[in-house]
Design an enzyme around this catalytic site. Structure first.
Site, PDB file in Angstrom:
ATOM      1  N   CYS A 134       0.834  -1.208   0.000  1.00  0.00           N
ATOM      2  CA  CYS A 134       0.000   0.000   0.000  1.00  0.00           C
ATOM      3  C   CYS A 134       0.868   1.256   0.000  1.00  0.00           C
ATOM      4  O   CYS A 134       1.355   1.679   1.050  1.00  0.00           O
ATOM      5  CB  CYS A 134      -0.934  -0.005   1.205  1.00  0.00           C
ATOM      6  SG  CYS A 134      -2.044   1.415   1.230  1.00  0.00           S
ATOM      7  N   CYS A 137      -0.465   4.121   2.074  1.00  0.00           N
ATOM      8  CA  CYS A 137      -0.341   3.920   3.529  1.00  0.00           C
ATOM      9  C   CYS A 137       1.090   4.184   3.991  1.00  0.00           C
ATOM     10  O   CYS A 137       1.322   4.783   5.033  1.00  0.00           O
ATOM     11  CB  CYS A 137      -0.693   2.483   3.925  1.00  0.00           C
ATOM     12  SG  CYS A 137      -2.164   1.825   3.173  1.00  0.00           S
ATOM     13  N   ASP A 138       2.055   3.678   3.226  1.00  0.00           N
ATOM     14  CA  ASP A 138       3.429   3.599   3.737  1.00  0.00           C
ATOM     15  C   ASP A 138       4.454   4.455   2.995  1.00  0.00           C
ATOM     16  O   ASP A 138       5.602   4.554   3.418  1.00  0.00           O
ATOM     17  CB  ASP A 138       3.899   2.130   3.707  1.00  0.00           C
ATOM     18  CG  ASP A 138       3.028   1.242   4.589  1.00  0.00           C
ATOM     19  OD1 ASP A 138       2.547   1.735   5.631  1.00  0.00           O
ATOM     20  OD2 ASP A 138       2.810   0.071   4.240  1.00  0.00           O
TER      21      ASP A 138
END
Length: 309
Positions: A134, A137-138
């Site tokens: 992701c 997300c990261d």
């Protein structure tokens, strides 16, 4: 046979939020946690983009908090995986892997999706230490660093472009000699100065002491001019698709060609009255925890209204 007004299947942000709302509406929901208690967020380390956590929060901790909140309002949370459903007529009969059968007036499906991995042992070894599925997300953790994205479709191009705004350099590792992505995405990637596309490359492993430090690559695998080399990277992102966990419901519900459950209009309702879907199992577009939680709320409110009618 045990009966319940509301059965929730799945324990990610969608399932837990549905449980919080359904419990507060006095539906006394039963929730089965499924394969991965807490869902995909338990695979990430730090969650920085969920509102209300200015310092960020550990993915596992956040899911424990949601679980506790659902329990506080009286949700009955259980371990177990749904192996069979009968949506032919209400009340619907759901079979759990231990043989238990439950009759439910309403069902909320929040079984999520699973990111596809290449199947390398190193992906497991470095999960949460440089391997991610992701980028939104990261990606933030790799500011001014070097990253690699695996994939050749729209998702891979979107991830590469997103990372290019944060990272010093992004490699796009593409198995084929072309991109599958839409023309506009291809052009954007080609025009991004800090994205380098490696066509006809396969990632066959990762290396590093305390986390990912680089990727082992094969160029033109199986051809006469096959070559092996390594590139140093700090982060390795997979963008080869997700598989919605919808197989057990496919006989009864409409899904798209990938398997995402289709919902009606701007609701979480499926084509079966009283059966609702929430979270990543019905969301091929956003796939974010905050969106999943929102649809979990919608599904519970819709289930409550359905029961009142």
């Amino acid at each position: 046979m045990e009966k319940t007004k509301c059965l929730i299947i799945g324990s990610g942000p969608a399932g837990y939020t549905a449980a919080i709302y359904a419990s507060r509406a006095n539906l006394q929901p039963v929730l089965y946690c499924g394969l991965q208690m807490g869902g995909q967020l338990t695979q990430t380390t730090e969650v920085e983009n969920f509102p209300g956590y200015p310092q960020g929060v550990d993915g596992n901790q956040m899911m424990m908090d949601m679980r506790e909140q659902a329990e506080r309002f009286g949700a009955d949370l259980r371990d177990g995986i749904v192996t069979q459903v009968d949506f032919s007529k209400p009340p619907y009969v759901i079979t759990i892997d231990d043989g238990t059968q439950i009759e439910a007036d309403t069902v909320i499906i929040a079984t999520g999706a699973s990111a596809k991995y290449l199947g390398l042992a190193d992906e497991e070894k470095y999960r949460g230490q440089g391997v991610s599925a992701c980028a939104t997300c990261d990606g933030f953790f790799y500011r001014k660093k070097v990253t690699a994205v695996v994939g050749g479709g729209d998702t891979a191009c979107e991830d590469a472009l997103y990372l290019s705004g944060l990272c010093k350099k992004v490699y796009l590792i593409v198995r084929k000699p072309f991109l599958r992505a839409s023309k506009v995405m291809q052009e954007r990637v080609m025009n991004a100065e800090n994205i380098e596309i490696l066509f006809e490359h396969n990632a066959i492993g990762l290396y590093g002491e305390n986390g990912v430090e680089g990727v082992h690559l094969v160029k033109r695998k199986g051809e006469a001019d096959e070559s092996h080399y390594d590139i140093p990277v700090d982060g390795f992102f997979l963008a080869i698709g997700h598989k919605p966990n919808s197989d057990v419901f496919k006989e009864w519900l409409d899904t798209d060609e990938i398997g995402y459950i289709k919902t009606i209009g701007n609701t979480q309702a499926t084509k079966i009255p009283g059966v609702f879907a929430a979270g990543d199992v019905c969301d091929p577009v956003y796939r974010q925890a905050i969106v999943a939680a929102g649809t979990g709320c919608k599904a519970a409110l819709e289930a409550e209204r359905y029961l009142q009618r």
